[in-house]
Design a protein around this motif. Structure first.
Motif, PDB file in Angstrom:
ATOM      1  N   GLN A  66      39.039  39.360  29.468  1.00  0.00           N
ATOM      2  CA  GLN A  66      38.195  39.734  30.382  1.00  0.00           C
ATOM      3  C   GLN A  66      37.512  40.923  30.593  1.00  0.00           C
ATOM      4  O   GLN A  66      38.097  41.989  30.049  1.00  0.00           O
ATOM      5  CB  GLN A  66      38.997  39.747  31.838  1.00  0.00           C
ATOM      6  N   SER A 106      35.244  42.958  34.408  1.00  0.00           N
ATOM      7  CA  SER A 106      35.667  42.105  35.479  1.00  0.00           C
ATOM      8  C   SER A 106      36.256  42.805  36.720  1.00  0.00           C
ATOM      9  O   SER A 106      36.298  44.195  36.558  1.00  0.00           O
ATOM     10  CB  SER A 106      36.835  41.118  34.741  1.00  0.00           C
ATOM     11  N   SER A 132      38.456  38.244  37.982  1.00  0.00           N
ATOM     12  CA  SER A 132      37.671  37.676  38.024  1.00  0.00           C
ATOM     13  C   SER A 132      36.475  37.979  37.110  1.00  0.00           C
ATOM     14  O   SER A 132      36.219  39.416  37.129  1.00  0.00           O
ATOM     15  CB  SER A 132      36.775  36.934  39.198  1.00  0.00           C
ATOM     16  N   GLY A 133      35.329  37.169  36.549  1.00  0.00           N
ATOM     17  CA  GLY A 133      34.291  37.661  35.665  1.00  0.00           C
ATOM     18  C   GLY A 133      34.078  37.330  34.495  1.00  0.00           C
ATOM     19  O   GLY A 133      34.846  36.331  34.018  1.00  0.00           O
ATOM     20  N   TYR A 134      33.334  38.050  33.653  1.00  0.00           N
ATOM     21  CA  TYR A 134      33.196  37.636  32.193  1.00  0.00           C
ATOM     22  C   TYR A 134      34.443  37.560  31.546  1.00  0.00           C
ATOM     23  O   TYR A 134      35.224  38.392  31.360  1.00  0.00           O
ATOM     24  CB  TYR A 134      32.361  38.623  31.760  1.00  0.00           C
ATOM     25  N   GLN A 135      34.549  36.581  30.670  1.00  0.00           N
ATOM     26  CA  GLN A 135      35.644  36.020  29.836  1.00  0.00           C
ATOM     27  C   GLN A 135      35.263  35.635  28.656  1.00  0.00           C
ATOM     28  O   GLN A 135      34.379  34.588  28.319  1.00  0.00           O
ATOM     29  CB  GLN A 135      36.540  35.225  30.323  1.00  0.00           C
ATOM     30  N   ASP A 149      32.647  32.653  32.856  1.00  0.00           N
ATOM     31  CA  ASP A 149      32.644  33.328  34.148  1.00  0.00           C
ATOM     32  C   ASP A 149      33.988  32.901  34.981  1.00  0.00           C
ATOM     33  O   ASP A 149      34.024  32.063  35.711  1.00  0.00           O
ATOM     34  CB  ASP A 149      31.388  33.409  35.065  1.00  0.00           C
ATOM     35  N   GLU A 150      35.043  33.650  34.889  1.00  0.00           N
ATOM     36  CA  GLU A 150      36.345  33.210  35.495  1.00  0.00           C
ATOM     37  C   GLU A 150      36.159  33.471  37.065  1.00  0.00           C
ATOM     38  O   GLU A 150      35.795  34.455  37.589  1.00  0.00           O
ATOM     39  CB  GLU A 150      37.443  34.184  34.758  1.00  0.00           C
TER      40      GLU A 150
END
Length: 523
Positions: free
Chosen positions: A100, A103, A112-115, A130-131
């Motif tokens: 991540q 995030s 949450s966010g870019y992964q 994008d988690e």
């Protein structure tokens, strides 16, 4: 024999020095010590450990993951950066993990966010996901441009598809993963080959900063290992970066609120100045070894004297100044011991509080006029009570210094006698004379400095002119021009002033009284 041995040792030393020079030039710094999880934390630590120099995430039949698990780096957040690490994943082909970046951590324990995705079966590895957000942004072998409205335009790489790229992955061994983020452009590399790119113009959902975390996916038993985790900060693409450093907690509620004050200043800068990115570090000198590597300026809000957070780091601060970084010190942070520390502060900011020379009384200062300077843009005459230090130690003839806040202290603040913080004959002899309580400084090398002696009362940030002159100065020391009418910002609410303070709210705290004071200040 001695000569050959001596030559051999000399060659080894030269090679070691050369290797160190290459490492320094690369700019990467380790953020995992290879031995412990110091600086890393998960909501459920039972899944995480260190073995053989690697961080290990593990689920078993006896200890399954209740939802995706995340080990979050605690020492800083990511902005523009280059991250390198090695990973190895084992289990069934459904084994899944990820890195991540930029995030958001949620109090429930998830991220949450870019992964940058990882899996064993080959469906996801090398992709940018994008988690808990927009889902797949670019699969392996794809480049995606996301429009301002969120629409995606995706194209495959010309030199091969995602399935073919699996040939670069060592399924059972170690793989190098590199993630590069500069502005809105994110690039993923596996074992040296670009696997995905995203240019994210989505105004609603893109992120320019956030946490770094390692993911352990829920599902069948699996094992993920990470080692050689190295971070390099990159010069920000379109913004100037200022690092706001807060000292440890100090005086009590509503006073010397270093952390809460810096969080508000960062919020106002990030919301209102598109050309600025403000990052905050709490509780003293940053433990993040990369904290200042891509900074254009640093502001320190802390207690002073021998406990000043810069005291053990004078060489580092001097190096920052020599690189042209702007430097600001707020309130007690302008006080540092005489001698090398004081001389350094003079070089950094153009002034400092010198014991047995300067004084620190509480008084209501009236600021009636201001010099023509970018930092005074949009400022109207105002008066406010604070612990305004004065009679600073400045360079000879005030060379390079422009006072931006000047007022005449009451005679009652100029006591007879001689003590470290309250009285001395020189101060007493200046009765009725104006004193400078905030100033800007242009260093001979072109760097900029700012000293501000206010900042005792936390609720004073709600005064619009008081707040604006500090925001203006932080923008200016970062190297940007201040907006014509100064930096705009919304007057904080009582709830915002009460948030993030170091001490519990006392019974005597009267929010209605503070609210009335704010209304009187700002009309």
């Amino acid at each position: 024999m001695f000569t050959r041995k001596f030559v051999l040792i000399a060659l080894i030393v030269v090679c070691m020095a050369a290797g160190s020079a290459v490492a320094d030039e690369g700019g990467f710094k380790p953020i995992f010590d290879g031995k412990t999880l110091d600086g890393w934390k998960a909501s459920e630590m039972s899944h995480w450990s260190v073995a053989d120099g690697a961080i290990v995430g593990l689920t078993t039949p006896d200890n399954p993951a209740k939802g995706n698990q995340f080990l979050v780096w605690q020492l800083g957040e990511l902005d523009d950066f280059d991250l390198k690490l090695e990973y190895r994943i084992s289990g069934t082909d459904s084994a899944n993990s990820g890195i991540q970046i930029r995030s958001q951590f949620h109090k429930e324990g998830f991220v949450s966010g870019y992964q940058a995705d990882i899996d064993r079966g080959g469906t996801w590895v090398g992709a940018l996901f994008d988690e808990r957000g927009r889902g797949m942004l670019a699969a392996r072998g794809q480049k995606t441009t996301i429009a301002a409205d969120g629409k995606k335009n995706t194209a495959s790489f010309a030199d091969g598809d995602g399935k073919a790229m699996m040939s670069i992955v060592n399924k059972d061994g170690w793989n190098e993963y590199e993630v590069i983020a500069k502005g809105n452009h994110i690039t993923l590399k596996l074992n040296g080959k670009v696997t995905a790119e995203v240019i994210d113009n989505d105004k609603k959902d893109r992120e320019f900063s956030g946490v770094l975390a390692l993911q352990l996916h829920a599902g069948p038993p699996m094992k993920i290992e990470f080692k050689d985790i190295q971070l390099k900060r990159l010069k920000m693409a379109d913004r100037k970066k200022i690092v706001l450093v807060a000292g440890p907690r100090s005086h009590g509620y509503d006073a010397h609120e270093h952390k809460a004050g810096n969080l508000l200043l960062a919020k106002w800068l990030n919301e209102n100045v598109p050309g600025i990115f403000a990052a905050t570090y709490d509780n003293g000198w940053p433990k993040d070894p990369t904290a200042f590597d891509n900074a254009d300026a640093v502001s320190i809000f802390c207690d002073g004297e021998g406990g000043h957070v810069a005291m053990p780091h004078l060489d580092e601060m001097d190096a920052m100044a020599k690189k042209g970084m702007g430097i600001a010190c707020l309130h007690y942070g302008v006080e540092i011991p005489k001698g090398r520390p004081g001389d350094s502060m003079l070089n950094w900011t153009g002034g400092y509080f010198e014991t047995f020379w300067s004084v620190n009384p509480h008084w209501k200062a009236e600021f009636k006029k201001f010099p023509n300077h970018q930092v005074t843009r949009g400022i109207k005459p105002f008066a406010i009570d604070d612990e305004w230090y004065y009679h600073m130690r400045f360079p000879e003839n005030m060379k390079g210094v422009t006072p931006v806040l000047t007022a005449i202290p009451p005679d009652s603040t100029r006591r007879k006698g001689n003590d470290a913080h309250g009285a001395n004959p020189t101060v007493f002899a200046r009765k009725g004379m104006p004193e400078h309580v905030a100033w800007v400084y242009e260093r001979p090398d072109g760097g900029r400095g700012f000293g501000f002696t206010g900042g005792h009362w936390h609720h004073n940030w709600a005064h619009d002119d008081y707040r604006k002159i500090v925001l203006n100065a932080l923008v200016w020391i970062s190297g940007l021009d201040v907006p014509e009418n100064g930096v705009p910002s919304q007057t904080p609410t009582i709830a915002e002033l009460e948030a993030d303070q170091d001490y519990p709210k006392p019974d005597k705290w009267d929010p209605e009284k503070i609210k009335k004071q704010i209304e009187e200040w700002n009309g």
